[in-house]
Design a protein around this motif. Structure first.
Motif, PDB file in Angstrom:
ATOM      1  N   ALA A  52       0.980  -1.147   0.018  1.00  0.00           N
ATOM      2  CA  ALA A  52       0.032  -0.035  -0.042  1.00  0.00           C
ATOM      3  C   ALA A  52       1.115   1.278  -0.146  1.00  0.00           C
ATOM      4  O   ALA A  52       0.646   2.193  -0.519  1.00  0.00           O
ATOM      5  N   ALA A  53       1.890   1.144   0.621  1.00  0.00           N
ATOM      6  CA  ALA A  53       2.909   2.456   0.826  1.00  0.00           C
ATOM      7  C   ALA A  53       3.449   2.749  -0.714  1.00  0.00           C
ATOM      8  O   ALA A  53       3.502   3.708  -0.987  1.00  0.00           O
ATOM      9  N   PHE A  54       4.147   1.625  -1.122  1.00  0.00           N
ATOM     10  CA  PHE A  54       4.477   1.579  -2.556  1.00  0.00           C
ATOM     11  C   PHE A  54       3.579   2.194  -3.571  1.00  0.00           C
ATOM     12  O   PHE A  54       3.866   3.362  -4.378  1.00  0.00           O
ATOM     13  N   VAL A  55       2.281   1.728  -3.325  1.00  0.00           N
ATOM     14  CA  VAL A  55       1.563   2.229  -4.732  1.00  0.00           C
ATOM     15  C   VAL A  55       1.216   3.518  -4.248  1.00  0.00           C
ATOM     16  O   VAL A  55       0.950   4.557  -5.018  1.00  0.00           O
ATOM     17  N   ALA A  56       0.748   4.131  -2.991  1.00  0.00           N
ATOM     18  CA  ALA A  56       0.632   5.473  -2.776  1.00  0.00           C
ATOM     19  C   ALA A  56       1.806   6.262  -3.010  1.00  0.00           C
ATOM     20  O   ALA A  56       1.475   7.519  -3.578  1.00  0.00           O
ATOM     21  N   SER A  57       2.991   5.838  -2.642  1.00  0.00           N
ATOM     22  CA  SER A  57       4.043   6.784  -3.106  1.00  0.00           C
ATOM     23  C   SER A  57       4.217   6.848  -4.538  1.00  0.00           C
ATOM     24  O   SER A  57       4.618   8.117  -5.249  1.00  0.00           O
TER      25      SER A  57
END
Length: 176
Positions: A52-57
Motif C-alpha cells: 500500500a505504501a509503494f502504490v501510494a508513493s
C-alpha cells in the motif's frame, strides 16, 4: 556420633530427610498466548502495508511529475508500467532481504539503514539500466526517484502504525 566436649550441654541432633513430593506440576496459563506459531499474520500485515505504501508513493510521485510536466496525471505507457513493476518487485525484495518480514526482525536502526540503502540501490539500478537502454523518458526517472524517497518514509511510517494498531492483538508476533 559426635563426641561431646566436657562441660558443654548436650544437644540432640536430628536428621532431616528431604522427601520428594512426586513430579512437579507446571502451572498452565489460562491466559491468551500471544502470537502465531511462525508470525504469519504479522508478516502478512507488514507485506500489505508495504505494498500500500509503494502504490501510494508511486501514485503521488506520478501526479507530482505529471503536474510539473503538464502531461495527463495518470497516462501510463507500457515501458513506464514495466519500470514501475520492476521497482515495486525490487522494493519488496529489499524489504525481505532486510528481514522486515522475519519472525523476529532486526533492530530498528539497522533495519532502517538497510532499507534506505537497498531502496536507493534498486532505484538507481532501474533508472541506470533504463537510461543505458534508452527506455523511458526523464519524467519516468524523476517519478521513480521521488517515489523511492516517498516509499522509504511512507513504508517505515506504515510499519510503525501497524505495530501501534495491531501490537496488542492476540495474533500479533511470534510465539517464543
Amino acid at each position: 556420633t559426635p563426641e561431646a566436649l566436657p562441660g558443654a550441654p548436650s544437644v540432640a541432633i536430628e536428621s532431616v530427610v528431604c522427601q520428594s513430593a512426586g513430579p512437579r506440576s507446571v502451572p498452565t496459563t489460562t491466559g491468551n498466548r500471544h502470537g502465531t506459531r511462525n508470525g504469519w499474520a504479522m508478516r502478512a500485515v507488514y507485506f500489505l502495508s508495504d505494498v500500500a505504501a509503494f502504490v501510494a508513493s508511486l501514485a503521488t510521485a506520478k501526479c507530482l511529475t505529471s503536474l510539473a510536466s503538464g502531461s495527463a496525471p495518470f497516462a501510463v505507457n507500457i515501458v513506464e508500467l514495466k519500470l514501475y513493476a520492476l521497482w515495486a518487485i525490487g522494493l519488496v525484495a529489499v524489504a525481505a532481504l532486510q528481514q522486515t518480514y522475519a519472525a523476529i526482525p532486526p533492530r530498528p536502526v539497522r533495519k532502517f539503514r538497510g532499507w534506505v540503502l537497498g531502496a536507493m540501490t534498486v532505484c538507481i539500478a532501474i533508472v541506470g539500466t533504463a537510461l543505458l537502454l534508452g527506455a523511458g523518458a526523464t519524467a519516468i526517472y524523476v517519478t521513480l526517484l521521488v517515489a523511492t524517497g516517498a516509499a522509504v518514509l511512507l513504508a517505515s511510517f506504515c510499519r510503525a502504525l501497524c505495530r501501534i494498531v495491531f501490537g496488542r492483538a492476540a495474533w500479533w508476533g511470534t510465539r517464543l
